[in-house]
Design a protein around this motif. Structure first.
Motif, PDB file in Angstrom:
ATOM      1  N   ALA A 238       0.817  -1.223   0.000  1.00 37.15           N
ATOM      2  CA  ALA A 238       0.000   0.000   0.000  1.00 37.15           C
ATOM      3  C   ALA A 238       0.842   1.261   0.000  1.00 37.15           C
ATOM      4  N   THR A 239       1.950   1.268   0.724  1.00 33.93           N
ATOM      5  CA  THR A 239       2.823   2.447   0.773  1.00 33.93           C
ATOM      6  C   THR A 239       4.212   2.124   0.233  1.00 33.93           C
ATOM      7  N   THR A 240       4.288   1.156  -0.674  1.00 34.58           N
ATOM      8  CA  THR A 240       5.560   0.839  -1.322  1.00 34.58           C
ATOM      9  C   THR A 240       5.743   1.772  -2.508  1.00 34.58           C
ATOM     10  N   PHE A 241       6.486   2.852  -2.297  1.00 29.20           N
ATOM     11  CA  PHE A 241       6.755   3.810  -3.357  1.00 29.20           C
ATOM     12  C   PHE A 241       7.963   3.345  -4.167  1.00 29.20           C
ATOM     13  N   LEU A 242       8.278   4.063  -5.221  1.00 31.46           N
ATOM     14  CA  LEU A 242       9.379   3.668  -6.081  1.00 31.46           C
ATOM     15  C   LEU A 242      10.695   3.577  -5.320  1.00 31.46           C
ATOM     16  N   SER A 243      10.924   4.494  -4.408  1.00 32.82           N
ATOM     17  CA  SER A 243      12.171   4.477  -3.649  1.00 32.82           C
ATOM     18  C   SER A 243      12.292   3.209  -2.812  1.00 32.82           C
ATOM     19  N   ILE A 244      11.202   2.797  -2.168  1.00 30.70           N
ATOM     20  CA  ILE A 244      11.227   1.587  -1.358  1.00 30.70           C
ATOM     21  C   ILE A 244      11.381   0.352  -2.233  1.00 30.70           C
ATOM     22  N   GLU A 245      10.681   0.318  -3.364  1.00 31.25           N
ATOM     23  CA  GLU A 245      10.812  -0.795  -4.299  1.00 31.25           C
ATOM     24  C   GLU A 245      12.232  -0.881  -4.840  1.00 31.25           C
ATOM     25  N   LEU A 246      12.832   0.263  -5.093  1.00 36.04           N
ATOM     26  CA  LEU A 246      14.197   0.296  -5.608  1.00 36.04           C
ATOM     27  C   LEU A 246      15.181  -0.275  -4.593  1.00 36.04           C
ATOM     28  N   VAL A 247      15.036   0.116  -3.331  1.00 37.44           N
ATOM     29  CA  VAL A 247      15.929  -0.387  -2.288  1.00 37.44           C
ATOM     30  C   VAL A 247      15.739  -1.889  -2.091  1.00 37.44           C
ATOM     31  N   LYS A 248      14.498  -2.349  -2.169  1.00 41.61           N
ATOM     32  CA  LYS A 248      14.254  -3.791  -2.030  1.00 41.61           C
ATOM     33  C   LYS A 248      14.963  -4.587  -3.128  1.00 41.61           C
ATOM     34  N   ARG A 249      14.925  -4.074  -4.362  1.00 43.00           N
ATOM     35  CA  ARG A 249      15.566  -4.808  -5.457  1.00 43.00           C
ATOM     36  C   ARG A 249      17.084  -4.693  -5.394  1.00 43.00           C
ATOM     37  N   ALA A 250      17.592  -3.517  -5.003  1.00 38.64           N
ATOM     38  CA  ALA A 250      19.039  -3.310  -5.011  1.00 38.64           C
ATOM     39  C   ALA A 250      19.727  -3.968  -3.826  1.00 38.64           C
ATOM     40  N   ILE A 251      19.147  -3.812  -2.619  1.00 39.31           N
ATOM     41  CA  ILE A 251      19.787  -4.316  -1.406  1.00 39.31           C
ATOM     42  C   ILE A 251      19.180  -5.639  -0.959  1.00 39.31           C
ATOM     43  N   GLY A 252      17.854  -5.713  -0.975  1.00 36.82           N
ATOM     44  CA  GLY A 252      17.206  -6.926  -0.518  1.00 36.82           C
ATOM     45  C   GLY A 252      17.466  -8.113  -1.428  1.00 36.82           C
ATOM     46  N   GLN A 253      17.357  -7.906  -2.755  1.00 43.03           N
ATOM     47  CA  GLN A 253      17.550  -8.991  -3.715  1.00 43.03           C
ATOM     48  C   GLN A 253      18.888  -8.916  -4.442  1.00 43.03           C
ATOM     49  N   PHE A 254      19.612  -7.828  -4.229  1.00 40.81           N
ATOM     50  CA  PHE A 254      20.913  -7.601  -4.868  1.00 40.81           C
ATOM     51  C   PHE A 254      20.813  -7.726  -6.385  1.00 40.81           C
ATOM     52  N   ASP A 255      19.727  -7.225  -6.924  1.00 35.97           N
ATOM     53  CA  ASP A 255      19.493  -7.242  -8.367  1.00 35.97           C
ATOM     54  C   ASP A 255      19.977  -5.898  -8.927  1.00 35.97           C
ATOM     55  N   LEU A 256      21.279  -5.773  -9.087  1.00 39.61           N
ATOM     56  CA  LEU A 256      21.874  -4.469  -9.373  1.00 39.61           C
ATOM     57  C   LEU A 256      21.529  -3.953 -10.758  1.00 39.61           C
ATOM     58  N   GLY A 257      21.469  -4.811 -11.752  1.00 41.36           N
ATOM     59  CA  GLY A 257      21.147  -4.353 -13.096  1.00 41.36           C
ATOM     60  C   GLY A 257      19.746  -3.796 -13.182  1.00 41.36           C
ATOM     61  N   TYR A 258      18.786  -4.525 -12.639  1.00 43.89           N
ATOM     62  CA  TYR A 258      17.393  -4.063 -12.617  1.00 43.89           C
ATOM     63  C   TYR A 258      17.291  -2.763 -11.827  1.00 43.89           C
ATOM     64  N   ALA A 259      17.929  -2.723 -10.647  1.00 46.49           N
ATOM     65  CA  ALA A 259      17.850  -1.534  -9.798  1.00 46.49           C
ATOM     66  C   ALA A 259      18.490  -0.325 -10.470  1.00 46.49           C
ATOM     67  N   ALA A 260      19.591  -0.539 -11.180  1.00 44.97           N
ATOM     68  CA  ALA A 260      20.248   0.572 -11.867  1.00 44.97           C
ATOM     69  C   ALA A 260      19.359   1.136 -12.976  1.00 44.97           C
ATOM     70  N   ALA A 261      18.753   0.249 -13.766  1.00 47.38           N
ATOM     71  CA  ALA A 261      17.847   0.708 -14.819  1.00 47.38           C
ATOM     72  C   ALA A 261      16.644   1.431 -14.232  1.00 47.38           C
ATOM     73  N   MET A 262      16.122   0.898 -13.136  1.00 48.96           N
ATOM     74  CA  MET A 262      14.970   1.516 -12.494  1.00 48.96           C
ATOM     75  C   MET A 262      15.321   2.889 -11.930  1.00 48.96           C
ATOM     76  N   SER A 263      16.505   3.014 -11.351  1.00 45.27           N
ATOM     77  CA  SER A 263      16.898   4.307 -10.779  1.00 45.27           C
ATOM     78  C   SER A 263      17.076   5.364 -11.865  1.00 45.27           C
ATOM     79  N   ILE A 264      17.593   4.974 -13.018  1.00 46.33           N
ATOM     80  CA  ILE A 264      17.736   5.927 -14.129  1.00 46.33           C
ATOM     81  C   ILE A 264      16.367   6.372 -14.621  1.00 46.33           C
ATOM     82  N   MET A 265      15.433   5.433 -14.758  1.00 49.27           N
ATOM     83  CA  MET A 265      14.080   5.788 -15.172  1.00 49.27           C
ATOM     84  C   MET A 265      13.404   6.654 -14.118  1.00 49.27           C
TER      85      MET A 265
END
Length: 288
Positions: A238-265
């Motif tokens: 409900a309150t998962t904004f882009l910033s929180i989703e980005l941190v979950k993918r980058a740090i929680g799942q260590f999905d750096l490529g996806y997180a990098a593309a998402m951060s640029i967008m």
């Protein structure tokens, strides 16, 4: 007569330029590098093109977080801009009350984001929190940890309390810069209070309100700490904004490529929307 240029000033700002290069440009280039590459480990990368960007665009979680961001920013702007102008209009212009009001308005801005989140987390708990306990005592069902509506209301109120002061101070600065001659002319013409606001105060506040609008949009669109501390992005998403989703993918799942593309967008969306806002809000000045 030839003018001699003194280049010593460039050497004075060189340390600041180096710090910007280290703290901003180099990390940005690293993110761009990650967004177009992939790895199988052992720090060995290979070209991946735009595959990460395509994966982000095909992800429903990204679009859901983006819509929540726009909804939150629209709500914040619809509340804080009018509220900030209203408070600024009713603040004293002279006397000792000016200093008192300015200090009171500046106090919320001095509190760090994580402290604000902790304060509201404790206040709104239904077992030990003063606000949460008072609401439930009135027979109103409330739980920011279980009800998405309550979580949204809590996060919105928290942001309004924390950042409305910024709009107030900017609007007040615009108001005090208006010469008294405008008000004297309005009194002579018998202008109403609404006419004074519409034709004198609001036009004179336009530039500072544009600044307030852009600052609050960018800040609210990048919000992370407060909702993360209070709700952790929940209940559910409900309150998962882009910033929180980005941190979950980058740090929680260590999905750096996806997180990098998402951060640029993410960055490009903020840049584009801010540019559109600024262009629309200043178009009247250019055509006038």
């Amino acid at each position: 007569m030839n003018k001699t240029w003194n280049n010593k000033a460039w050497f004075m700002i060189l340390p600041a330029m180096v710090m910007v290069m280290i703290s901003a440009v180099i990390p940005l280039m690293t993110v761009v590098n990650y967004s177009v590459q992939d790895t199988f480990g052992n720090n060995e990368f290979f070209w991946n093109g735009t595959a990460w960007f395509q994966e982000v665009l095909d992800d429903d979680r990204f679009w859901g977080a983006l819509m929540r961001n726009f909804a939150f920013s629209a709500t914040i702007l619809a509340i804080e801009i009018p509220l900030g102008v209203f408070i600024a209009l009713h603040m004293p212009r002279k006397g000792p009350g000016v200093s008192v009001c300015l200090v009171l308005m500046a106090l919320p801005l001095l509190i760090p984001w994580n402290v604000v989140g902790t304060i509201f987390q404790l206040l709104c708990r239904t077992d030990i929190g003063l606000v949460g306990y008072a609401i439930t005592s009135l027979g109103i069902p409330y739980s920011y940890a279980a009800n998405p509506r309550d979580a949204w209301i809590t996060v919105v109120i928290m942001d309004v309390w924390h950042w409305s002061s910024l709009v107030v101070l900017l609007a007040y600065a615009g108001l005090v810069s208006i010469p008294d001659a405008y008000y004297q002319a309005a009194r002579i013409d018998g202008a109403s209070r609404w006419s004074v606001f519409r034709y004198i105060q609001l036009p004179k506040m336009k530039r500072v309100l544009i600044i307030a609008f852009l600052l609050r949009f960018m800040d609210s669109f990048m919000i992370y700490t407060e909702p993360f501390v209070v709700t952790g992005g929940g209940p559910g998403t409900a309150t998962t904004f882009l910033s929180i989703e980005l941190v979950k993918r980058a740090i929680g799942q260590f999905d750096l490529g996806y997180a990098a593309a998402m951060s640029i967008m993410y960055f490009l969306i903020i840049l584009l929307v801010s540019w559109i806002f600024y262009t629309v809000m200043t178009s009247n000045d250019e055509t006038a």
